[in-house]
Design an enzyme around this catalytic site. Structure first.
Site, PDB file in Angstrom:
ATOM      1  CE  LYS A  80      47.022  44.635  35.893  1.00  0.00           C
ATOM      2  NZ  LYS A  80      45.780  43.858  35.611  1.00  0.00           N
ATOM      3  CB  SER A 156      47.396  40.577  34.535  1.00  0.00           C
ATOM      4  OG  SER A 156      46.349  41.517  34.463  1.00  0.00           O
ATOM      5  CB  SER A 180      43.365  40.544  35.785  1.00  0.00           C
ATOM      6  OG  SER A 180      43.804  39.721  34.731  1.00  0.00           O
TER       7      SER A 180
END
Length: 464
Positions: A80, A156, A180
């Protein structure tokens, strides 16, 4: 990957270590698959091809010299884009952070994975500043679901879910503040681990809510999940929350009998606001594990509300200077939630923190009589991209605000969770296996048993 290249981390490492495949061959196949499929998935924001090729050559040279290249030799992974990657600005899904200088050092977890022989191939799309449940980034475009590119990945860590679910990489890293990791795992039909708060180092990753932030891996199998997790364990003085626990390997425990585990379904709040597919997924997992007992979790709805208060106020505090100087460079939805958080009275924050301590005590009491709790990871399968509301039992509910309805009360007190994928048609959906603090091994053992029974599985991407 090419048909001759294994798609699991454990198989890749075995093939590379034995000399059947070179790490360079694996990485070239991975980069080719990214080029082929990422234009659809939009999982990557940065592809570190030169770095990956150089690292693969190092792995191959070590093996040729008769050295042990590590338990993840040649395994491609991606992270990420809130993790620092040396030479790249850590954008954290934002427009503003692109003006930062490139990171001078990798995040601790990247360093640990590469020491184990893994090869970083890039950074992944995410919701702005991790304040997102949909995976729809206004600056980089939405990450797309590998089983249906018209649907959300969840957020996310949306790019992480898309990259692993789309078999672009066997392992990816994400973060989980309110759900997330578990939400993208659910929507993309893969395994995800949110470890105990403080178990894995967050050093040199961009924060969201320091008292709630967790980091962890995604993978296509439980064994791969455990291998990656074990490699990253260990205290780190650079993260104040991660300085006390020694490494506790879990991969060797996966095949242990789970017959003695006391397993129950989380009741009350966790059995409300569920679409039929979520009800079916929980029932399948419960049946496979022989769990019929239901335990009510007291005040879970208040825990979700308190998590919102802490999230929005801590997040606002972190971003106040950016909100003052560059308000128009935020995603408007993120900006407005942060501004609202800046106006929450301190008395409410104090009440939320006091309730948090009470709620944690109550959950620890429950775990005296149970070893594992089962709950839905998301209320539904992945909604369509751009979908604003869904309707349940005749009631219209905002999508963005309710995707994490069953994950927030768990991360709120830092419990370890493995999200497991139930392969329903036409879309998969995840179930949470929730364990007591520091007992990731229990959740992973249960996930492995479910995988061996065929109750949970990662399917080949259907939308590619």
């Amino acid at each position: 990957m090419a048909t001759s290249t294994p798609t699991s981390a454990s198989e890749i490492a075995k093939a590379v270590s034995s000399g059947r495949l070179s790490a360079s061959e694996v990485i070239e196949a991975t980069l080719a698959r990214i080029v082929q499929h990422d234009p659809v998935l939009n999982a990557f924001t940065d592809v570190t091809a030169d770095r990956a090729r150089a690292k693969a050559r190092e792995v191959d040279a070590a093996i040729e010299a008769g050295k042990n290249a590590g338990p993840l030799a040649g395994v491609p992974f991606a992270v990420k884009n809130l993790f620092d990657v040396k030479g790249i600005s850590t954008r954290a899904g934002s427009k503003i952070n692109r003006d930062l200088p490139p990171a001078s050092r990798d995040a601790t977890l990247i360093e640990r994975l590469e020491r184990a022989g893994a090869v970083l191939v890039g950074a992944l799309n995410m919701g702005e500043y991790a304040y997102d449940f949909t995976g729809e980034n206004v600056h980089d475009g939405p990450s797309r679901n590998p089983h249906d590119p018209t649907r959300m990945t969840g957020g996310s860590s949306g790019g992480s879910g898309s990259a692993v679910g789309g078999a672009l990489v066997p392992v990816a890293l994400g973060s989980d503040t309110n759900g997330s990791i578990r939400v993208p795992a659910s929507f993309c039909g893969i395994f995800g681990l949110k470890p105990t708060y403080g178990r894995l180092s967050r050093a040199r990753s961009f924060p969201f809510v320091a008292s709630l932030d967790h980091v962890g891996p995604f993978a296509r199998s439980v064994r791969d999940l455990a291998l990656a997790y074990d490699t990253m364990q260990g205290p780190d003085a650079d993260d104040a929350a991660c300085t006390a626990r020694a490494v506790e390997p879990t991969a060797p425990l996966l095949a242990e009998n789970i017959g003695g585990l006391r397993i129950a379904l989380a009741g009350g709040w966790f059995q409300t606001n569920l679409f039929p597919e979520a009800v079916e997924a929980v029932a399948r997992v419960a049946k496979a594990l022989g769990a019929a007992r239901v335990i009510d979790i007291p005040e879970a709805e208040r825990a979700r509300a308190a998590a919102y208060v802490i999230t929005t106020t801590e997040g606002a505090s972190l971003h106040l200077d950016r909100l003052r100087k560059r308000p128009n460079d935020f995603d408007p939805a993120v900006r407005d939630r942060l501004i609202a958080g800046a106006m929450v009275p301190a008395t409410l924050v104090d009440r939320a923190q006091k309730f948090r301590r009470w709620y944690r005590t109550k959950l620890l009491e429950i775990f005296k009589s149970v070893d594992l709790l089962i709950a839905a990871a998301t209320p539904c399968v992945a909604p369509k991209l751009g979908q604003v509301n869904f309707v349940l039992d005749g009631v219209e509910m905002p999508v963005r605000a309710n995707i994490g309805i069953h994950t927030q009360p768990i991360s709120f007190v830092g419990l370890p969770v493995v999200a497991v994928p139930v392969p329903l048609e036409p879309m998969p959906i995840g179930v949470q296996l929730i364990a007591p603090p520091w007992r990731e091994d229990i959740a992973l053992r249960a996930a492995y048993a479910l995988e061996r029974m065929g109750a949970v599985a990662t399917l080949s991407p259907r939308g590619l």
